[in-house]
Design an enzyme around this catalytic site. Structure first.
Site, short mmCIF file in Angstrom:
data_model
loop_
_atom_site.label_atom_id
_atom_site.label_comp_id
_atom_site.label_asym_id
_atom_site.label_seq_id
_atom_site.Cartn_x
_atom_site.Cartn_y
_atom_site.Cartn_z
N CYS A 1 0.89 -1.09 0.04
CA CYS A 1 0.12 -0.01 0.13
C CYS A 1 0.78 1.25 -0.11
CB CYS A 1 -0.90 -0.03 1.42
SG CYS A 1 -2.03 -1.24 1.38
N HIS B 1 -4.20 6.98 0.94
CA HIS B 1 -3.99 5.43 0.34
C HIS B 1 -5.84 5.04 0.65
CE1 HIS B 1 -4.16 1.31 -0.25
NE2 HIS B 1 -4.18 1.10 1.07
N ASN C 1 -10.04 -1.05 -2.58
CA ASN C 1 -8.45 -0.83 -2.07
C ASN C 1 -7.59 -1.44 -3.48
OD1 ASN C 1 -5.86 -0.83 -1.13
ND2 ASN C 1 -6.43 -1.48 0.62
#
Length: 352
Positions: free
Chosen positions: A117, A279, A309
């Site tokens: 991430c 993020h 995501n």
């Protein structure tokens, strides 16, 4: 000569196939309300099986970024590729992207980043050093993920599967001498204490060292039988796992911390941020960070509702969308921040 790194071009690509929460409810015990309440996600995109890959999506995003930067593909002199879902275990996607773009004759370097991430921010920090030293003039930085190829589409895997989607984002980074413009600062951190709490453990070369070999069912063979073996497949132990509560608790602490670190370094305040691109891990995390920093809704860009995501791709996709929507303008202060598997986290401040 005091060089800084500017974003000269930006692009993103998401697959056409939309997968809603109701679609996933057909293959696992979940529902739209449950997913939205915990994550904020309504739908995500999945790439076309056998036709699209992490690399091909990256090439789509990169082509747009290159065109918007006003350069040719041959002008790219270095590639930085961030992903946790590469086409192959090796080689990495950097060289595959070079081939996909048709520029292998340039023989430029390609670096693969495995920071999940936080991958795009780590990649930005690395590219920033290359630009500032004058080593490269057109760095192609990409974040791309094809999660759908490796998720567990049943009730056992729902806590992870409902969260992730596919997509890619890319930027062309160039040097600028314009005072106060470009990347102002980047900050990178990690703490491997809880590495296995958000991880894809198998296939791997660990042989059970970290968690005890008795937990993996290895056959008693003198050679091999560690990376892939029958018991591994029978137990379906080749999927990612996540201790969601632990990740959440750490993220809501580290996100504001690393943003404040960047602000303190530059003598700025949270109120100076024109656009925060977090993020896209969980809408609840983003909302918490927004509240902690005292930012208005129009100062934060969230798109997890549409895409889920997308790990290393989430920041460049969101950054590109915000720019395309006219929410990031010349002179704006843009803050990027991420937290994820490792644990790794980081932040960057960019004067657009």
């Amino acid at each position: 000569m005091n060089l800084r790194t500017k974003v000269a071009g930006i692009g993103h690509y998401v697959p056409e196939k939309v997968v809603t929460n109701d679609d996933l409810a057909q293959v696992m015990d979940t529902n739209d309300a449950w997913i939205q309440e915990r994550t904020g996600i309504k739908e995500r995109r999945y790439a076309k099986k056998h036709e699209e890959t992490t690399t091909t999506m990256a090439a789509r995003a990169a082509t747009i970024a290159i065109e918007r930067a006003g350069i040719s593909k041959e002008d790219v002199d270095f590639i930085v590729f961030a992903t946790l879902s590469p086409d192959y275990y090796f080689p990495g996607c950097g060289v595959l992207l070079q081939r996909e773009l048709g520029i292998t004759k340039t023989e430029i370097g390609a670096l693969d980043i495995r920071n999940q991430c936080s991958g795009f921010i780590y990649g930005l920090s690395v590219a920033d050093q290359f630009i500032k030293t004058g080593m490269y003039k057109n760095v192609l930085l990409v974040g791309s993920e094809m999660h759908s190829m490796g998720l567990e589409f049943d009730t056992r895997g729902r806590n992870v599967t409902v969260i992730f989607g596919d997509g890619a984002g890319a930027v062309i980074l160039q040097p600028t001498e314009e005072e106060g413009k470009g990347v102002l600062t980047t900050h990178l951190h990690s703490d491997g204490t809880h590495a296995e709490q958000l991880a894809m453990l198998n296939p791997g070369s660990h042989g059970g060292y970290h968690l005890g070999k008795e937990n993996f069912g290895y056959p008693d063979e003198e050679y091999g039988e560690i990376f892939i073996y029958p018991e591994l497949l029978e137990r379906k132990n080749t999927y990612p796992n996540m201790e969601g509560q632990l990740v959440f608790k750490n993220a809501v602490v580290k996100f504001p911390e690393v943003i404040k670190e960047a602000l303190d370094k530059t003598g700025l305040q949270a109120s100076d941020i024109d656009m925060l691109i977090p993020h896209q891990a969980n809408l609840r995390i983003s909302q918490f960070v927004q509240q902690k920093l005292g930012l208005r809704d129009d100062q934060v860009w969230n798109n997890i509702q549409k895409y889920g995501n997308t790990t290393a791709a989430s920041i460049p996709i969101a950054l590109c969308e915000a720019w395309e929507a006219g929410k990031i303008k010349d002179g704006d202060l843009v803050c990027l921040a991420a937290f994820g598997s490792g644990f790794t986290w980081g932040s960057a401040l960019v004067r657009w």
